[in-house]
Design a protein around this motif. Structure first.
Motif, PDB file in Angstrom:
ATOM      1  N   SER A  40       3.553  -8.442  -1.011  1.00 33.11           N
ATOM      2  CA  SER A  40       3.849  -9.875  -1.028  1.00 33.11           C
ATOM      3  C   SER A  40       2.653 -10.690  -1.506  1.00 33.11           C
ATOM      4  N   SER A  41       1.473 -10.091  -1.491  1.00 33.96           N
ATOM      5  CA  SER A  41       0.268 -10.774  -1.957  1.00 33.96           C
ATOM      6  C   SER A  41      -0.075 -10.451  -3.401  1.00 33.96           C
ATOM      7  N   THR A  42       0.743  -9.589  -4.048  1.00 29.76           N
ATOM      8  CA  THR A  42       0.470  -9.180  -5.428  1.00 29.76           C
ATOM      9  C   THR A  42       1.695  -9.391  -6.328  1.00 29.76           C
ATOM     10  N   ASN A  43       2.630 -10.218  -5.886  1.00 28.65           N
ATOM     11  CA  ASN A  43       3.860 -10.491  -6.644  1.00 28.65           C
ATOM     12  C   ASN A  43       4.686  -9.232  -6.860  1.00 28.65           C
ATOM     13  N   GLN A  44       4.696  -8.362  -5.847  1.00 34.17           N
ATOM     14  CA  GLN A  44       5.444  -7.116  -5.965  1.00 34.17           C
ATOM     15  C   GLN A  44       6.375  -6.867  -4.778  1.00 34.17           C
TER      16      GLN A  44
END
Length: 339
Positions: A40-44
């Motif tokens: 959720s912190s890496t756009n994944q």
């Protein structure tokens, strides 16, 4: 004795993915395990189901930490061990395997630009330097900026065992290039991502940033590309295969199919100026840096060799560009009966 493994992966940022990394301590003699991270912190991933998996696929000595420490490039998987939608390496693998008997190899010329804050390194505060011309492969403190970083990066890449084949200063102040290859499609892509990580990490120690922006300065300044050199066994033996590969790249919808996947902002760089062909036109020619695809003069003279696709942006995903070129050219050679 334990060692440090820097797990590196490509995130899901759009339109241009970023590199991420974190450190795991590995026991002496232990295999590199799969690991996890917060997608959720890496756009994944979404926050309500954020776990994603790091699967090691390539490792090399860590030249910054030294000793037994490693850099570990990872594919991103979902928790059911299927490739994540951002995992472009997984799409390259079957194409590389399908055409392995044609022995495709790549050499990628990675251009990049150093920035000191909000201005390119070497640009005067509040103004512009002399027009481009003397900076390319130049020497002297009035024309060259960042060489100490470039040399350190080269040393790091060599110490890591990467297939670095050269470096040079580029056309704009603070703009440089390094080349990776020639090696196979998966190998060149893995190594280019590691070399990019090492570039960012090396520049960090000098309080300078490196960008792959394809048009870092608007106006009458060259953009930054990732010229991609390609050949197969047939191309290295027969000039007919050179022409076949060029024709395949220009057939039907292929030119636009490739260009739209050759890096964000490609229309700003491929304008027909500054040694580029227009993004919406396809051409090839001998010794022509204004063509989409260049056939080096030596290749025509020798009657064999390689071609250079000049269209990919500096910010292109190497897994994508090598997949597209391999699939298009190798299929074209098969169709023409040259393999």
């Amino acid at each position: 004795m334990s060692y440090k493994a820097e797990y590196i992966w490509i995130d899901g940022t759009e339109p241009t993915a970023k590199l991420r990394s974190k450190t795991k301590i590995i026991g002496d003699g232990d295999a590199l395990p799969i690991w996890g991270f917060d997608g959720s912190s890496t756009n994944q991933a979404e926050g309500h189901a954020s776990d994603r998996v790091l699967n090691p696929v390539f490792s090399c000595p860590d030249p910054i930490r030294g000793g037994d420490n490693l850099l570990v490039l990872c594919e991103v998987l979902n928790i059911d061990m299927t490739p994540h939608e951002s995992n472009t390496r997984a799409l390259l693998r079957p194409v590389a395997e399908r055409f392995a008997d044609q022995e495709p190899i790549f050499g990628i010329e990675q251009e990049y630009t150093f920035f000191d804050g909000i201005r390119p390194l070497g640009f005067p505060v509040g103004g512009f330097p002399a027009a481009q011309g003397g900076y390319y492969c130049g020497v002297g403190s009035d024309e060259i900026f960042g060489r100490e970083i470039v040399e350190k990066h080269l040393d790091h890449c060599l110490a890591a065992g990467l297939s670095i084949s050269g470096i040079n200063a580029e056309v704009m102040p603070g703009q440089w290039e390094f080349q990776v290859g020639p090696v196979g499609p998966l190998e060149v892509s893995d190594q280019l991502w590691i070399a990019r990580w090492l570039l960012y990490r090396t520049a960090e120690d000098f309080n300078v940033s490196a960008t792959l922006n394809p048009k870092p300065v608007k106006g009458d300044w060259n953009g930054a590309g990732a010229h991609t050199n390609f050949s197969t066994k047939a191309m290295r033996e027969d000039y007919r295969a050179i022409i076949s590969a060029c024709e395949a790249l220009g057939e039907g919808s292929k030119p636009l199919d490739h260009v739209k996947n050759y890096g964000a902002g490609i229309d700003e760089r491929l304008t027909g100026l500054h040694e580029t062909a227009p993004w919406n036109e396809f051409s090839y020619g001998v010794s022509d840096r204004g063509a989409s695809v260049r056939i080096p003069w030596q290749v025509e003279k020798d009657g064999k060799g390689y071609i250079e696709d000049r269209r990919p942006n500096a910010n292109v995903d190497p897994y994508v560009v090598t997949r597209l070129i391999t699939d298009t050219c190798c299929a074209g050679l098969e169709k023409d009966g040259l393999v």
